[in-house]
Design an enzyme around this catalytic site. Structure first.
Site, mmCIF file in Angstrom:
data_model
loop_
_atom_site.group_PDB
_atom_site.id
_atom_site.type_symbol
_atom_site.label_atom_id
_atom_site.label_comp_id
_atom_site.label_asym_id
_atom_site.label_seq_id
_atom_site.Cartn_x
_atom_site.Cartn_y
_atom_site.Cartn_z
ATOM 1 N N GLU A 1 -7.897 -2.595 4.635
ATOM 2 C CA GLU A 1 -7.793 -2.788 3.197
ATOM 3 C C GLU A 1 -6.935 -3.996 2.853
ATOM 4 O OE1 GLU A 1 -7.245 0.155 4.718
ATOM 5 O OE2 GLU A 1 -7.971 1.858 3.506
ATOM 6 N N HIS B 1 -11.589 4.865 -2.440
ATOM 7 C CA HIS B 1 -11.621 4.171 -1.145
ATOM 8 C C HIS B 1 -12.385 2.853 -1.243
ATOM 9 C CE1 HIS B 1 -11.097 8.323 0.956
ATOM 10 N NE2 HIS B 1 -9.922 7.715 0.861
ATOM 11 N N ARG C 1 -2.150 -2.273 -3.968
ATOM 12 C CA ARG C 1 -3.251 -1.319 -4.022
ATOM 13 C C ARG C 1 -2.971 -0.332 -5.153
ATOM 14 N NH1 ARG C 1 -4.678 3.531 0.240
ATOM 15 N NH2 ARG C 1 -6.571 4.251 -0.809
ATOM 16 N N ASN D 1 0.850 -1.183 0.000
ATOM 17 C CA ASN D 1 0.000 0.000 0.000
ATOM 18 C C ASN D 1 0.888 1.236 0.000
ATOM 19 O OD1 ASN D 1 -1.883 2.038 0.485
ATOM 20 N ND2 ASN D 1 -3.048 0.834 1.957
ATOM 21 N N ARG E 1 -8.056 18.661 1.344
ATOM 22 C CA ARG E 1 -8.846 18.766 0.115
ATOM 23 C C ARG E 1 -10.167 19.462 0.398
ATOM 24 N NH1 ARG E 1 -8.484 12.462 -1.410
ATOM 25 N NH2 ARG E 1 -6.239 12.209 -1.030
#
Length: 366
Positions: A351, A148, A59, A7, A209
């Site tokens: 994940e 996501h 990922r 990842n 963001r």
């Protein structure tokens, strides 16, 4: 099958080796300056137990229209992934650099690409389509992709287990709240709506963001604000969100300053929670009701005040948290009040488990 999950983040590379029963056998987090890992450091980590993998799961942020599920990596797939960099120029290169580095050290181990966009391949056209001219949409492949997906996919599997219910017919709103943040409406285990769109900028207020902004404002700033496209893009991605509102991108600091009565921090937290509650309500509408509200990600797992602040405005949907359970939650936990009509959970972001599952499926082990 022992699976090494890879990842790549903005400044680090997280490696975790999972055993046959998904137990963690080894893990390391390596620095990745400018998204590049020191090959010697990587080889040392792999020699120190991580290199016993029989499969590798990478990922990958963006799969575009082409990759709607995990896929075994080969030269042709890698070439297509590099072509997709134009859709995620800030994130895709980091994943591809990690892919190159690990492949060089483990050249004989089969590898699988696991996509953050793939879970949202089930979005219905009404949720995936922008109201833009058809010629523009078809020429550029403009649509809502969502992100996501590996995190929301894990919630789709884990939440029914914790609730003791089958995924069929279950309506879940998954709240992945971290530096990046997005919501997902999950029905029958599949994504039917989400807050991020063509890019990870759409949707909720995040650490740096902006989340959704009036597109007319963007045009106005470019025309009248003496800003270049690059300046505006950088500002929306790196100088907005909580940082722009409060001067800090750290939710812990913002909460502390807000509790002390600082106006900017109070406003920033209020804006964050206002957008969060509105987004949860929108996801509920996409589900035609809600059975469970799930919080995951760094903020979702470790900020009881944020969970409470979100739930306080959702009582009309049947959401009600138990204050003591919410405050004490660690790892996977139920936090709904006993008389709540809607379940509420905290789910640890894993994940890696979703990636390992996908890798084993692609490589024929499950």
């Amino acid at each position: 099958m022992r699976v090494l999950t890879v990842n790549a983040g903005s400044s680090s590379l997280k490696l975790r080796l999972l055993g046959d029963d998904d137990e963690t056998l080894a893990e390391r987090e390596l620095e990745a300056q400018h998204a590049r890992v020191d090959p010697a450091q990587l080889r040392e980590a792999l020699d120190d137990g991580l290199g016993e993998a029989e499969g590798v799961a990478h990922r990958i942020v963006h799969g575009g229209e082409r990759f709607r599920e995990a896929v075994r990596l080969d030269d042709a797939v890698e070439h297509e992934l590099r072509d997709l960099t134009r859709l995620a120029p800030l994130h895709q290169p980091k994943s591809l650099d990690a892919l190159d580095a690990v492949s060089e050290v483990l050249p004989g181990v089969p590898a699988v690409a696991c996509f953050d966009t793939a879970f949202h391949a089930t979005l219905p056209p009404a949720a995936a389509t922008y109201a833009l001219p058809v010629a523009l949409r078809e020429r550029w492949g403009v649509r809502r992709f969502g992100f996501h997906g590996l995190s929301h996919g894990w919630v789709a599997r884990r939440a029914p287990e914790l609730l003791g219910r089958a995924p069929d017919g279950l309506g879940i709103v998954s709240c992945h709240l971290g530096a990046g943040a997005s919501l997902c409406a999950i029905h029958d285990g599949a994504s039917v709506d989400t807050t991020m769109g063509f890019t990870p900028l759409e949707g909720l207020v995040m650490a740096t963001r902006s989340g959704s902004v009036d597109p007319g404002l963007i045009v106005w700033l470019l025309q009248a604000g003496d800003l270049s496209v690059d300046d505006l893009a950088y500002g929306l991605e790196h100088e907005s969100g909580l940082l722009g509102l409060t001067g800090s991108a750290d939710m812990r600091e913002v909460r502390g300053r807000a509790a002390a009565g600082e106006p900017a921090a109070r406003l920033g937290l209020d804006v964050y929670l206002h957008r969060l509650r509105a987004g949860i309500a929108a996801m509920t509408a996409a589900l035609d009701g809600i059975d469970a509200l799930v919080f995951t990600g760094g903020v979702g797992e470790h900020a009881p005040a944020v969970r409470a602040g979100a739930a306080d405005g959702l009582a009309y949907l049947g959401v009600k948290l138990d204050p003591d359970l919410n405050a004490a939650a660690e790892g996977d936990a139920e936090i709904a009040a006993p008389d709540a009509a809607v379940g509420a959970l905290v789910v640890e972001a894993r994940e890696d488990l979703e990636m390992a599952r996908q890798a084993r499926r692609v490589l024929g082990q499950i």
